[in-house]
Design a protein around this motif. Structure first.
Motif, PDB file in Angstrom:
ATOM      1  N   GLN A 114       0.841  -1.189   0.000  1.00  0.00           N
ATOM      2  CA  GLN A 114       0.000   0.000   0.000  1.00  0.00           C
ATOM      3  C   GLN A 114       0.878   1.241   0.000  1.00  0.00           C
ATOM      4  O   GLN A 114       2.044   1.191   0.408  1.00  0.00           O
ATOM      5  N   SER A 115       0.307   2.355  -0.439  1.00  0.00           N
ATOM      6  CA  SER A 115       1.051   3.610  -0.434  1.00  0.00           C
ATOM      7  C   SER A 115       1.269   4.082   1.001  1.00  0.00           C
ATOM      8  O   SER A 115       0.407   3.892   1.866  1.00  0.00           O
ATOM      9  N   PHE A 116       2.408   4.685   1.243  1.00  0.00           N
ATOM     10  CA  PHE A 116       2.723   5.222   2.557  1.00  0.00           C
ATOM     11  C   PHE A 116       1.758   6.360   2.886  1.00  0.00           C
ATOM     12  O   PHE A 116       1.409   7.167   2.029  1.00  0.00           O
ATOM     13  N   ARG A 117       1.317   6.431   4.153  1.00  0.00           N
ATOM     14  CA  ARG A 117       0.355   7.449   4.565  1.00  0.00           C
ATOM     15  C   ARG A 117       0.848   8.205   5.796  1.00  0.00           C
ATOM     16  O   ARG A 117       1.598   7.667   6.612  1.00  0.00           O
ATOM     17  N   CYS A 118       0.404   9.439   5.911  1.00  0.00           N
ATOM     18  CA  CYS A 118       0.728  10.257   7.078  1.00  0.00           C
ATOM     19  C   CYS A 118      -0.480  11.125   7.399  1.00  0.00           C
ATOM     20  O   CYS A 118      -1.098  11.701   6.497  1.00  0.00           O
ATOM     21  N   THR A 131      -8.069   7.870  18.476  1.00  0.00           N
ATOM     22  CA  THR A 131      -7.642   9.213  18.082  1.00  0.00           C
ATOM     23  C   THR A 131      -8.157   9.560  16.688  1.00  0.00           C
ATOM     24  O   THR A 131      -8.002   8.779  15.744  1.00  0.00           O
ATOM     25  N   GLU A 132      -8.762  10.740  16.558  1.00  0.00           N
ATOM     26  CA  GLU A 132      -9.274  11.184  15.254  1.00  0.00           C
ATOM     27  C   GLU A 132      -8.116  11.673  14.387  1.00  0.00           C
ATOM     28  O   GLU A 132      -7.217  12.369  14.869  1.00  0.00           O
ATOM     29  N   LEU A 133      -8.156  11.321  13.111  1.00  0.00           N
ATOM     30  CA  LEU A 133      -7.085  11.688  12.189  1.00  0.00           C
ATOM     31  C   LEU A 133      -7.495  12.851  11.295  1.00  0.00           C
ATOM     32  O   LEU A 133      -8.655  12.976  10.894  1.00  0.00           O
ATOM     33  N   PHE A 134      -6.501  13.675  10.979  1.00  0.00           N
ATOM     34  CA  PHE A 134      -6.673  14.814  10.086  1.00  0.00           C
ATOM     35  C   PHE A 134      -5.587  14.745   9.012  1.00  0.00           C
ATOM     36  O   PHE A 134      -4.587  14.043   9.169  1.00  0.00           O
ATOM     37  N   TYR A 135      -5.790  15.474   7.932  1.00  0.00           N
ATOM     38  CA  TYR A 135      -4.770  15.482   6.890  1.00  0.00           C
ATOM     39  C   TYR A 135      -3.527  16.219   7.379  1.00  0.00           C
ATOM     40  O   TYR A 135      -3.625  17.216   8.107  1.00  0.00           O
ATOM     41  N   ALA A 136      -2.364  15.723   6.989  1.00  0.00           N
ATOM     42  CA  ALA A 136      -1.127  16.428   7.302  1.00  0.00           C
ATOM     43  C   ALA A 136      -1.181  17.788   6.613  1.00  0.00           C
ATOM     44  O   ALA A 136      -1.432  17.854   5.404  1.00  0.00           O
ATOM     45  N   PRO A 137      -0.979  18.889   7.341  1.00  0.00           N
ATOM     46  CA  PRO A 137      -1.117  20.231   6.756  1.00  0.00           C
ATOM     47  C   PRO A 137       0.098  20.628   5.925  1.00  0.00           C
ATOM     48  O   PRO A 137       0.792  21.603   6.219  1.00  0.00           O
ATOM     49  N   LEU A 138       0.340  19.874   4.877  1.00  0.00           N
ATOM     50  CA  LEU A 138       1.499  20.087   4.020  1.00  0.00           C
ATOM     51  C   LEU A 138       1.073  20.042   2.557  1.00  0.00           C
ATOM     52  O   LEU A 138      -0.057  19.666   2.240  1.00  0.00           O
ATOM     53  N   GLN A 143      -5.970  12.644  -1.169  1.00  0.00           N
ATOM     54  CA  GLN A 143      -7.053  12.083  -0.370  1.00  0.00           C
ATOM     55  C   GLN A 143      -6.658  10.686   0.103  1.00  0.00           C
ATOM     56  O   GLN A 143      -6.076   9.899  -0.636  1.00  0.00           O
ATOM     57  N   GLY A 144      -6.966  10.389   1.353  1.00  0.00           N
ATOM     58  CA  GLY A 144      -6.586   9.103   1.918  1.00  0.00           C
ATOM     59  C   GLY A 144      -5.294   9.167   2.703  1.00  0.00           C
ATOM     60  O   GLY A 144      -4.866   8.172   3.291  1.00  0.00           O
ATOM     61  N   GLY A 145      -4.648  10.354   2.703  1.00  0.00           N
ATOM     62  CA  GLY A 145      -3.426  10.511   3.484  1.00  0.00           C
ATOM     63  C   GLY A 145      -2.151  10.128   2.770  1.00  0.00           C
ATOM     64  O   GLY A 145      -1.085  10.086   3.384  1.00  0.00           O
ATOM     65  N   THR A 146      -2.238   9.839   1.461  1.00  0.00           N
ATOM     66  CA  THR A 146      -1.034   9.518   0.700  1.00  0.00           C
ATOM     67  C   THR A 146      -0.409  10.801   0.160  1.00  0.00           C
ATOM     68  O   THR A 146      -0.969  11.891   0.297  1.00  0.00           O
ATOM     69  N   THR A 180      -4.543  16.872  -3.812  1.00  0.00           N
ATOM     70  CA  THR A 180      -5.947  16.776  -4.229  1.00  0.00           C
ATOM     71  C   THR A 180      -6.915  17.193  -3.133  1.00  0.00           C
ATOM     72  O   THR A 180      -8.128  17.084  -3.312  1.00  0.00           O
ATOM     73  N   ILE A 181      -6.385  17.655  -1.997  1.00  0.00           N
ATOM     74  CA  ILE A 181      -7.265  18.079  -0.904  1.00  0.00           C
ATOM     75  C   ILE A 181      -6.818  19.458  -0.411  1.00  0.00           C
ATOM     76  O   ILE A 181      -5.765  19.962  -0.790  1.00  0.00           O
ATOM     77  N   GLU A 182      -7.640  20.064   0.425  1.00  0.00           N
ATOM     78  CA  GLU A 182      -7.288  21.330   1.064  1.00  0.00           C
ATOM     79  C   GLU A 182      -6.588  20.975   2.375  1.00  0.00           C
ATOM     80  O   GLU A 182      -7.240  20.613   3.354  1.00  0.00           O
ATOM     81  N   PRO A 183      -5.255  21.053   2.436  1.00  0.00           N
ATOM     82  CA  PRO A 183      -4.531  20.548   3.605  1.00  0.00           C
ATOM     83  C   PRO A 183      -4.707  21.383   4.869  1.00  0.00           C
ATOM     84  O   PRO A 183      -4.549  20.879   5.974  1.00  0.00           O
TER      85      PRO A 183
END
Length: 233
Positions: A114-118, A131-138, A143-146, A180-183
């Protein structure tokens, strides 16, 4: 070699032709009775998760004994490795500049095939399964954290010694686009993302504003750490 002086075990692998289910049983190898030459198999015992771990360790020539794990480790199996970093200041690399600003706590998930995720998380406490997860602000986040890998070197083998390389990929790769997302909430463009971090730098902020984190969940609800890990097992 089979011998009355050697304790032997046999492993049988059973495959159901219709369901495709594979099961394993372990059998003692015992001498025939009444002085007859030869051996036979004793009653079978279903393989337990512990048996599977021990067998895998034996085949890989690894020591599967107990060990102390670093505090940063959250989950470890043969196919998934998850760890975290606490919130901290970081020199965030953009094209032609680095902006020193705070980042939230980050959770890294490496899974086989699988692709690495953060992901990011709120607060400073050690994450739990809930713990609730959010997108890395970078930048470069999908989408999906990749992440967009570009020309980056991302390890594929799920091994602990690859942790520095995975972290380096996330934290030291040049941020070049918004993915592809608003970080970051309210940053609708890549230039807006840079301006956001410039503003944090100018104010001397020590903490990333939690209200700016974007949920990694969906219309079904938030994404928890346990759910993200389960998706990688």
């Amino acid at each position: 070699m089979l011998s009355e002086n050697v304790s032997s075990k046999a492993m049988l692998i059973h495959h159901h032709s219709q369901t495709g289910v594979v099961s394993v049983t372990s059998h003692s190898v015992i001498p025939l009775e009444d002085g007859k030459a030869g051996f036979t198999l004793g009653a079978g015992r279903a393989f337990s998760p512990y048996d599977k771990t021990e067998l895998a360790a034996l085949l890989l020539n690894e020591d599967s004994g107990a060990e102390f794990l670093p505090e940063s480790y959250l989950f470890s199996s043969r196919t998934v490795l998850t760890w975290y970093r606490r919130p901290d200041l970081h020199d965030i690399p953009f094209r032609d500049e680095r902006i020193r600003a705070p980042l939230p706590g980050l959770i890294f998930i490496a899974a086989a095939n699988q692709s690495f995720r953060c992901f990011a998380f709120k607060g400073n406490q050690r994450p739990t399964p809930d713990t609730e997860l959010f997108y890395a602000p970078l930048g470069n986040v999908y989408q999906g954290g990749t992440f967009c890998t570009g020309s980056g070197n991302v390890p594929r083998d799920v091994r602990r010694e690859n942790i520095p390389a995975w972290e380096n990929f996330v934290l030291e790769s040049e941020n070049t686009h918004s993915g592809t997302i608003e970080p970051v909430a309210g940053c609708r463009s890549f230039e807006g993302l840079k301006e956001f971090y410039r503003a944090l730098n100018e104010k001397g902020s020590k903490r990333f504003p939690a209200s700016k984190l974007v949920s990694a969940g969906s219309y079904r609800g938030p994404l928890s750490l346990a759910q993200a890990i389960k998706g990688g097992e």
